[in-house]
Design a protein around this motif. Structure first.
Motif, PDB file in Angstrom:
ATOM      1  N   PHE A 147       0.842  -1.210   0.000  1.00  0.00           N
ATOM      2  CA  PHE A 147       0.000   0.000   0.000  1.00  0.00           C
ATOM      3  C   PHE A 147       0.873   1.255   0.000  1.00  0.00           C
ATOM      4  CE2 PHE A 147      -2.009   3.430   2.409  1.00  0.00           C
ATOM      5  CZ  PHE A 147      -3.165   3.640   1.653  1.00  0.00           C
ATOM      6  N   ILE A 148       1.916   1.260   0.845  1.00  0.00           N
ATOM      7  CA  ILE A 148       2.843   2.402   0.895  1.00  0.00           C
ATOM      8  C   ILE A 148       3.536   2.588  -0.451  1.00  0.00           C
ATOM      9  CG2 ILE A 148       4.973   3.266   1.947  1.00  0.00           C
ATOM     10  CD1 ILE A 148       4.130   1.868   4.533  1.00  0.00           C
ATOM     11  N   VAL A 150       2.469   1.682  -3.468  1.00  0.00           N
ATOM     12  CA  VAL A 150       1.510   2.208  -4.449  1.00  0.00           C
ATOM     13  C   VAL A 150       1.224   3.682  -4.180  1.00  0.00           C
ATOM     14  CG1 VAL A 150      -0.869   2.039  -5.280  1.00  0.00           C
ATOM     15  CG2 VAL A 150       0.467  -0.043  -4.896  1.00  0.00           C
ATOM     16  N   PHE A 151       1.034   4.032  -2.916  1.00  0.00           N
ATOM     17  CA  PHE A 151       0.748   5.419  -2.539  1.00  0.00           C
ATOM     18  C   PHE A 151       1.891   6.345  -2.964  1.00  0.00           C
ATOM     19  CE2 PHE A 151       1.374   8.848   0.573  1.00  0.00           C
ATOM     20  CZ  PHE A 151       0.189   9.552   0.406  1.00  0.00           C
ATOM     21  N   LEU A 152       3.124   5.943  -2.669  1.00  0.00           N
ATOM     22  CA  LEU A 152       4.278   6.764  -3.026  1.00  0.00           C
ATOM     23  C   LEU A 152       4.448   6.870  -4.542  1.00  0.00           C
ATOM     24  CD1 LEU A 152       6.895   5.557  -0.378  1.00  0.00           C
ATOM     25  CD2 LEU A 152       5.700   7.746  -0.431  1.00  0.00           C
ATOM     26  N   THR A 153       4.139   5.784  -5.238  1.00  0.00           N
ATOM     27  CA  THR A 153       4.248   5.802  -6.704  1.00  0.00           C
ATOM     28  C   THR A 153       3.278   6.799  -7.308  1.00  0.00           C
ATOM     29  OG1 THR A 153       4.895   3.462  -6.708  1.00  0.00           O
ATOM     30  CG2 THR A 153       4.135   4.397  -8.788  1.00  0.00           C
ATOM     31  N   ILE A 154       2.037   6.773  -6.832  1.00  0.00           N
ATOM     32  CA  ILE A 154       1.032   7.713  -7.330  1.00  0.00           C
ATOM     33  C   ILE A 154       1.423   9.136  -6.969  1.00  0.00           C
ATOM     34  CG2 ILE A 154      -1.380   8.424  -7.099  1.00  0.00           C
ATOM     35  CD1 ILE A 154      -2.075   5.480  -6.648  1.00  0.00           C
ATOM     36  N   LYS A 155       1.954   9.325  -5.758  1.00  0.00           N
ATOM     37  CA  LYS A 155       2.362  10.656  -5.309  1.00  0.00           C
ATOM     38  C   LYS A 155       3.521  11.196  -6.135  1.00  0.00           C
ATOM     39  CE  LYS A 155       3.800  13.167  -1.150  1.00  0.00           C
ATOM     40  NZ  LYS A 155       4.160  13.046   0.286  1.00  0.00           N
ATOM     41  N   LYS A 156       4.433  10.316  -6.559  1.00  0.00           N
ATOM     42  CA  LYS A 156       5.627  10.729  -7.289  1.00  0.00           C
ATOM     43  C   LYS A 156       5.464  10.653  -8.802  1.00  0.00           C
ATOM     44  CE  LYS A 156       9.571   9.029  -6.091  1.00  0.00           C
ATOM     45  NZ  LYS A 156      10.375  10.275  -6.137  1.00  0.00           N
ATOM     46  N   GLN A 157       4.268  10.358  -9.301  1.00  0.00           N
ATOM     47  CA  GLN A 157       4.122  10.071 -10.722  1.00  0.00           C
ATOM     48  C   GLN A 157       4.532  11.237 -11.620  1.00  0.00           C
ATOM     49  OE1 GLN A 157       0.061   9.568 -12.098  1.00  0.00           O
ATOM     50  NE2 GLN A 157      -0.745  10.593 -10.284  1.00  0.00           N
ATOM     51  N   LEU A 169       3.253  -0.405 -10.249  1.00  0.00           N
ATOM     52  CA  LEU A 169       1.862  -0.796 -10.007  1.00  0.00           C
ATOM     53  C   LEU A 169       1.602  -2.224 -10.502  1.00  0.00           C
ATOM     54  CD1 LEU A 169      -0.023   2.509 -10.947  1.00  0.00           C
ATOM     55  CD2 LEU A 169       0.667   1.696  -8.689  1.00  0.00           C
ATOM     56  N   SER A 172       3.232  -4.684  -8.093  1.00  0.00           N
ATOM     57  CA  SER A 172       2.427  -4.809  -6.870  1.00  0.00           C
ATOM     58  C   SER A 172       1.227  -5.712  -7.110  1.00  0.00           C
ATOM     59  CB  SER A 172       1.960  -3.419  -6.408  1.00  0.00           C
ATOM     60  OG  SER A 172       3.058  -2.568  -6.166  1.00  0.00           O
TER      61      SER A 172
END
Length: 369
Positions: A147-148, A150-157, A169, A172
């Motif tokens: 979850f962390i 995926v969250f960081l990936t979306i935040k850093k996209q 993604l 994961s």
């Protein structure tokens, strides 16, 4: 026969992991931290394969053995550790610290003491696996790490390539599916390790390809990528900021090129830290940078420049900036020239200022003009 099937089932994973390990050792395009992280990931995969095979072999014994306890405990620890490694690769430009590894260390303590405490697992006198009250803590921990991730990936996209976002993604997703299937299908002990090997290889290939689009020193997108992105945004309107690090030659001459490199890296990190969702920085060569604004917003552009200058001066560095607005149908190079002209005008206002960085102190001295 069961052991033979296990070995055959893991054969592609083992070959892929060993081959990838050789490539990692010989590849010089990645920084040491990234290469080390990938190397640890490969060792974790091979460790999980070895643990699964050892557990299967020992499960045929009439009584539980020390080796089976070690293999099972290792499996509980290495699975969440692999996701933590992916997080460290994603955050390769930042220091992840020890906080990320505290839960894994606690899991290791619980897992390797379970033969005595029975908190996570144990084996009956007939060598049957028994799950303790904390038997799912490793699974929960792994899902939290995913979850962390995926969250960081979306935040850093905005700051990483779309191919890297997709790879993280996708990795994961297949690891979750593999974990669920392996839980339900007891005869398949190699799904997770196979998914991990595929994820590691894909991620490595994607990052390797991206090295040709990224400036090696600063980690920012390079000039070639700038023009590729500009060509795909001809019908959009945005601001163009030209930036130039001041006194780079003086820093190189007085303190060496390593100090100059540090100054360029700090400027790049400062640009990224202030970019938010509306700006994207590129290093176009030497001490020159271009930042593309998402929209035609002069106030946000001015605020971005002000914040970057303030942060630079805290460390004793200075940079000059200029900006211009790109409208649909404009020639990109012409607008860049306009931004450069303002940047050079800004640079003239810095001629009376000098930088002092001695004895580890951070100082910015100004002489009277």
């Amino acid at each position: 026969m069961q052991i033979t099937g296990m070995l055959l089932g893991n054969f592609p994973t083992i070959c892929l992991s060993i081959g990838l390990g050789i490539i990692i050792i010989t590849n010089k395009r990645f920084d040491k931290k990234t290469n080390t992280s990938f190397g640890i990931f490969v060792l974790i995969i091979l460790g999980l394969v070895a643990a699964s095979i050892a557990d299967l072999v020992c499960s045929l014994d009439p009584v539980p053995s020390v080796l089976r306890y070690i293999a099972s405990a290792a499996g509980y620890v290495l699975r969440p550790a692999s996701i933590a490694i992916l997080i460290s690769i994603l955050l390769r430009r930042k220091k992840t610290g020890y906080v990320l590894w505290i839960p894994i260390v606690l899991t290791a303590v619980i897992a390797f003491t379970s033969p005595f405490t029975h908190l996570m697992f144990w084996f009956s006198s007939e060598n049957y696996f028994m799950r303790g009250p904390l038997g799912y803590i490793s699974h929960i921990e792994s899902f939290i790490y995913i979850f962390i991730l995926v969250f960081l990936t979306i935040k850093k996209q905005k700051y990483i390539a779309s191919s890297e976002v997709f790879t993280v993604l996708f990795s994961s997703f297949i690891c979750i599916i593999a974990a669920l299937l392996e839980t339900k299908l007891s005869d398949y002990h190699f799904l997770i390790t196979g998914a991990m090997a595929v994820s590691c290889a894909l991620y490595y290939i994607v990052l390797y390809a991206e090295t040709f689009n990224v400036d090696e020193l600063t980690g920012l997108l390079n000039r070639k990528t700038l023009y590729l992105n500009v060509n795909s945004s001809k019908n959009k309107e945005y601001s163009i900021i030209s930036a130039d690090l001041n006194n780079l030659k003086d820093i190189n001459d007085s303190k060496g090129h390593s100090a100059g490199d540090s100054a360029l890296k700090y400027l790049a990190d400062t640009l990224i830290a202030n970019s938010g969702k509306n700006f994207c920085p590129y290093r176009t060569g030497g001490d020159e940078f271009i930042i593309l604004g998402k929209e035609l917003n002069i106030e946000e552009t001015k605020l971005f420049i002000k914040n970057v200058k303030t942060d630079l001066e805290k460390e004793g560095y200075m940079a000059s900036f200029g900006y211009a607005l790109y409208h649909t149908g404009d020639d990109f190079d012409t607008i860049c020239i306009q931004a450069d002209e303002k940047m050079y005008a800004d640079k003239k206002r810095y001629k009376h200022r000098t930088v002092s960085r001695e004895s580890g102190t951070k100082a910015l001295s100004r002489s009277l003009s």
